[in-house]
Design a protein around this motif. Structure first.
Motif, PDB file in Angstrom:
ATOM      1  N   VAL A  55       0.964  -1.169   0.160  1.00 13.45           N
ATOM      2  CA  VAL A  55       0.100  -0.034  -0.229  1.00 13.45           C
ATOM      3  C   VAL A  55       0.779   1.208  -0.093  1.00 13.45           C
ATOM      4  CG1 VAL A  55      -1.799   1.274   1.224  1.00 13.45           C
ATOM      5  CG2 VAL A  55      -1.863  -1.180   1.062  1.00 13.45           C
ATOM      6  N   GLU A  56       0.620   2.093  -0.841  1.00 12.71           N
ATOM      7  CA  GLU A  56       1.589   3.272  -0.929  1.00 12.71           C
ATOM      8  C   GLU A  56       0.638   4.473  -1.554  1.00 12.71           C
ATOM      9  OE1 GLU A  56       5.089   4.451  -3.931  1.00 12.71           O
ATOM     10  OE2 GLU A  56       5.358   2.516  -2.847  1.00 12.71           O
ATOM     11  N   LEU A  92      -7.689   3.172  -2.177  1.00 11.38           N
ATOM     12  CA  LEU A  92      -8.340   2.852  -0.849  1.00 11.38           C
ATOM     13  C   LEU A  92      -8.922   4.177  -0.526  1.00 11.38           C
ATOM     14  CD1 LEU A  92      -5.915   0.323   0.870  1.00 11.38           C
ATOM     15  CD2 LEU A  92      -8.245  -0.185  -0.657  1.00 11.38           C
ATOM     16  N   GLY A  93     -10.038   4.241  -0.014  1.00  8.57           N
ATOM     17  CA  GLY A  93     -10.689   5.441   0.436  1.00  8.57           C
ATOM     18  C   GLY A  93     -10.197   5.752   1.950  1.00  8.57           C
ATOM     19  N   PRO A  94     -10.644   6.708   2.639  1.00  8.09           N
ATOM     20  CA  PRO A  94     -10.266   7.043   3.926  1.00  8.09           C
ATOM     21  C   PRO A  94     -11.030   6.233   4.899  1.00  8.09           C
ATOM     22  CG  PRO A  94     -11.691   8.649   3.360  1.00  8.09           C
ATOM     23  CD  PRO A  94     -11.362   7.842   1.806  1.00  8.09           C
ATOM     24  N   GLU A  95     -11.998   5.538   4.719  1.00  8.90           N
ATOM     25  CA  GLU A  95     -12.697   4.967   5.807  1.00  8.90           C
ATOM     26  C   GLU A  95     -12.132   3.556   5.985  1.00  8.90           C
ATOM     27  OE1 GLU A  95     -14.657   3.811   1.707  1.00  8.90           O
ATOM     28  OE2 GLU A  95     -13.714   5.538   2.553  1.00  8.90           O
ATOM     29  N   PHE A  96     -10.984   3.018   5.103  1.00  5.79           N
ATOM     30  CA  PHE A  96     -10.038   1.919   5.538  1.00  5.79           C
ATOM     31  C   PHE A  96      -8.915   1.984   6.123  1.00  5.79           C
ATOM     32  CE2 PHE A  96     -12.938   1.231   1.546  1.00  5.79           C
ATOM     33  CZ  PHE A  96     -13.874   0.322   1.974  1.00  5.79           C
ATOM     34  N   ASP A  97      -8.810   1.006   7.033  1.00  6.06           N
ATOM     35  CA  ASP A  97      -7.565   1.013   7.844  1.00  6.06           C
ATOM     36  C   ASP A  97      -6.223   0.182   7.269  1.00  6.06           C
ATOM     37  OD1 ASP A  97      -5.720   1.075   9.997  1.00  6.06           O
ATOM     38  OD2 ASP A  97      -7.009   0.381  11.441  1.00  6.06           O
ATOM     39  N   GLN A  98      -5.566   1.056   6.667  1.00  4.57           N
ATOM     40  CA  GLN A  98      -4.570   0.336   5.807  1.00  4.57           C
ATOM     41  C   GLN A  98      -3.619  -0.434   6.438  1.00  4.57           C
ATOM     42  OE1 GLN A  98      -2.920   3.370   3.230  1.00  4.57           O
ATOM     43  NE2 GLN A  98      -4.880   3.976   2.740  1.00  4.57           N
ATOM     44  N   ASP A  99      -3.396  -0.039   7.674  1.00  4.73           N
ATOM     45  CA  ASP A  99      -2.190  -0.651   8.589  1.00  4.73           C
ATOM     46  C   ASP A  99      -2.620  -2.049   9.200  1.00  4.73           C
ATOM     47  OD1 ASP A  99      -0.752   1.414   8.519  1.00  4.73           O
ATOM     48  OD2 ASP A  99      -1.432   2.413  10.090  1.00  4.73           O
ATOM     49  N   LYS A 100      -4.106  -2.449   9.022  1.00  9.22           N
ATOM     50  CA  LYS A 100      -4.614  -3.660   9.448  1.00  9.22           C
ATOM     51  C   LYS A 100      -4.920  -4.692   8.266  1.00  9.22           C
ATOM     52  CE  LYS A 100      -5.787  -1.763  13.846  1.00  9.22           C
ATOM     53  NZ  LYS A 100      -6.643  -1.585  15.052  1.00  9.22           N
ATOM     54  N   ILE A 101      -4.604  -4.476   7.212  1.00 10.02           N
ATOM     55  CA  ILE A 101      -4.975  -5.420   6.005  1.00 10.02           C
ATOM     56  C   ILE A 101      -4.448  -6.698   6.404  1.00 10.02           C
ATOM     57  CG2 ILE A 101      -4.668  -5.879   3.648  1.00 10.02           C
ATOM     58  CD1 ILE A 101      -4.693  -2.859   3.159  1.00 10.02           C
ATOM     59  N   GLU A 102      -5.258  -7.692   6.098  1.00 10.15           N
ATOM     60  CA  GLU A 102      -4.683  -8.968   6.413  1.00 10.15           C
ATOM     61  C   GLU A 102      -4.741  -9.781   4.958  1.00 10.15           C
ATOM     62  OE1 GLU A 102      -7.368 -11.080   9.266  1.00 10.15           O
ATOM     63  OE2 GLU A 102      -7.171  -9.169  10.724  1.00 10.15           O
ATOM     64  N   ALA A 103      -3.818 -10.709   4.794  1.00  4.91           N
ATOM     65  CA  ALA A 103      -3.725 -11.320   3.483  1.00  4.91           C
ATOM     66  C   ALA A 103      -3.200 -13.100   3.780  1.00  4.91           C
ATOM     67  CB  ALA A 103      -2.482 -10.887   2.541  1.00  4.91           C
ATOM     68  N   THR A 104      -4.226 -13.718   2.782  1.00  2.07           N
ATOM     69  CA  THR A 104      -3.778 -15.137   2.951  1.00  2.07           C
ATOM     70  C   THR A 104      -3.938 -15.470   1.364  1.00  2.07           C
ATOM     71  OG1 THR A 104      -6.192 -15.692   3.017  1.00  2.07           O
ATOM     72  CG2 THR A 104      -4.826 -15.729   5.299  1.00  2.07           C
ATOM     73  N   PHE A 105      -2.903 -16.656   0.953  1.00  2.00           N
ATOM     74  CA  PHE A 105      -3.061 -16.954  -0.281  1.00  2.00           C
ATOM     75  C   PHE A 105      -2.931 -18.574  -0.429  1.00  2.00           C
ATOM     76  CE2 PHE A 105      -0.290 -17.949  -4.053  1.00  2.00           C
ATOM     77  CZ  PHE A 105      -1.113 -17.328  -5.018  1.00  2.00           C
ATOM     78  N   SER A 106      -3.927 -19.130  -0.826  1.00  4.83           N
ATOM     79  CA  SER A 106      -3.969 -20.513  -1.216  1.00  4.83           C
ATOM     80  C   SER A 106      -4.613 -21.250  -2.595  1.00  4.83           C
ATOM     81  CB  SER A 106      -5.180 -21.024  -0.146  1.00  4.83           C
ATOM     82  OG  SER A 106      -5.270 -22.283   0.141  1.00  4.83           O
ATOM     83  N   LYS A 116     -12.232  -1.588   8.002  1.00  7.56           N
ATOM     84  CA  LYS A 116     -12.989  -0.339   7.980  1.00  7.56           C
ATOM     85  C   LYS A 116     -12.383   0.321   9.518  1.00  7.56           C
ATOM     86  CE  LYS A 116     -17.127  -0.686   5.523  1.00  7.56           C
ATOM     87  NZ  LYS A 116     -18.705  -0.691   5.733  1.00  7.56           N
ATOM     88  N   HIS A 117     -12.133   1.644   9.611  1.00  8.82           N
ATOM     89  CA  HIS A 117     -11.704   2.419  10.919  1.00  8.82           C
ATOM     90  C   HIS A 117     -13.118   2.035  11.882  1.00  8.82           C
ATOM     91  CE1 HIS A 117      -7.901   4.146   9.865  1.00  8.82           C
ATOM     92  NE2 HIS A 117      -8.648   4.557   8.619  1.00  8.82           N
ATOM     93  N   GLU A 118     -12.832   1.959  13.142  1.00  5.74           N
ATOM     94  CA  GLU A 118     -13.982   1.718  14.074  1.00  5.74           C
ATOM     95  C   GLU A 118     -14.714   2.788  13.796  1.00  5.74           C
ATOM     96  OE1 GLU A 118     -14.481  -0.660  16.244  1.00  5.74           O
ATOM     97  OE2 GLU A 118     -12.744  -1.690  15.308  1.00  5.74           O
ATOM     98  N   ALA A 119     -14.535   4.086  13.616  1.00  8.43           N
ATOM     99  CA  ALA A 119     -15.651   5.034  13.422  1.00  8.43           C
ATOM    100  C   ALA A 119     -16.528   4.966  12.168  1.00  8.43           C
ATOM    101  CB  ALA A 119     -14.943   6.444  13.424  1.00  8.43           C
ATOM    102  N   GLU A 120     -16.024   4.078  11.172  1.00 13.81           N
ATOM    103  CA  GLU A 120     -16.798   3.838   9.938  1.00 13.81           C
ATOM    104  C   GLU A 120     -17.791   2.687  10.021  1.00 13.81           C
ATOM    105  OE1 GLU A 120     -16.739   5.948   7.290  1.00 13.81           O
ATOM    106  OE2 GLU A 120     -15.412   7.243   8.101  1.00 13.81           O
ATOM    107  N   LYS A 121     -17.438   1.718  10.909  1.00 15.43           N
ATOM    108  CA  LYS A 121     -18.344   0.648  11.058  1.00 15.43           C
ATOM    109  C   LYS A 121     -19.591   1.154  11.676  1.00 15.43           C
ATOM    110  CE  LYS A 121     -14.546  -2.157  12.243  1.00 15.43           C
ATOM    111  NZ  LYS A 121     -14.146  -3.096  13.335  1.00 15.43           N
TER     112      LYS A 121
END
Length: 130
Positions: A55-56, A92-106, A116-121
């Protein structure tokens, strides 16, 4: 009613050491939950070691290199998959928490959870009886 916010796809061209190459665009499904987005990208032939996610500047980049090839001594009779790389980018819009993205690959499928940020939920408002 609030406008629905989503990630926006971006088209890109991958620049290799030799030449400018148009990468294949992996098919992606996006599902929204109250907690965030689930993104599923099909990238057959890619291994975990040749997958690059970053993410950049509010842009999520997905890049994967296909590792299985029949060898250079083999010439194809018929080819549907023309590239050796997949590439996709999403703003990505500002409502998403980029530091907490989780990835799995299978089995060639990349699964990302973009919270989403807590305030956006959405939250339930408690009703008190007076």
């Amino acid at each position: 009613m609030a406008e629905r916010k989503e990630i926006a796809p971006r088209e890109e061209t991958v620049v290799s050491a030799r030449k400018r190459v148009r990468a294949m665009v992996p098919p992606v499904d996006v599902y929204e939950t109250d907690d965030g987005l689930i993104l599923l990208a099909d990238m057959p032939g890619v291994s975990k070691d040749t997958l690059d996610l970053k993410v950049e500047d509010n842009v999520l980049y997905l890049k994967g290199t296909i590792v299985e090839t029949p060898g250079e001594e083999v010439s194809p009779e018929y080819v549907e998959v023309r590239g050796r790389e997949y590439f996709r980018a999403f703003t990505l819009g500002p409502e998403f928490d980029q530091d907490k993205i989780e990835a799995t690959f299978s089995q060639g499928v990349l699964r990302l959870f973009i919270p989403k940020h807590e305030a956006e939920k959405p939250r339930k408002i408690e009703i008190k009886v007076a």
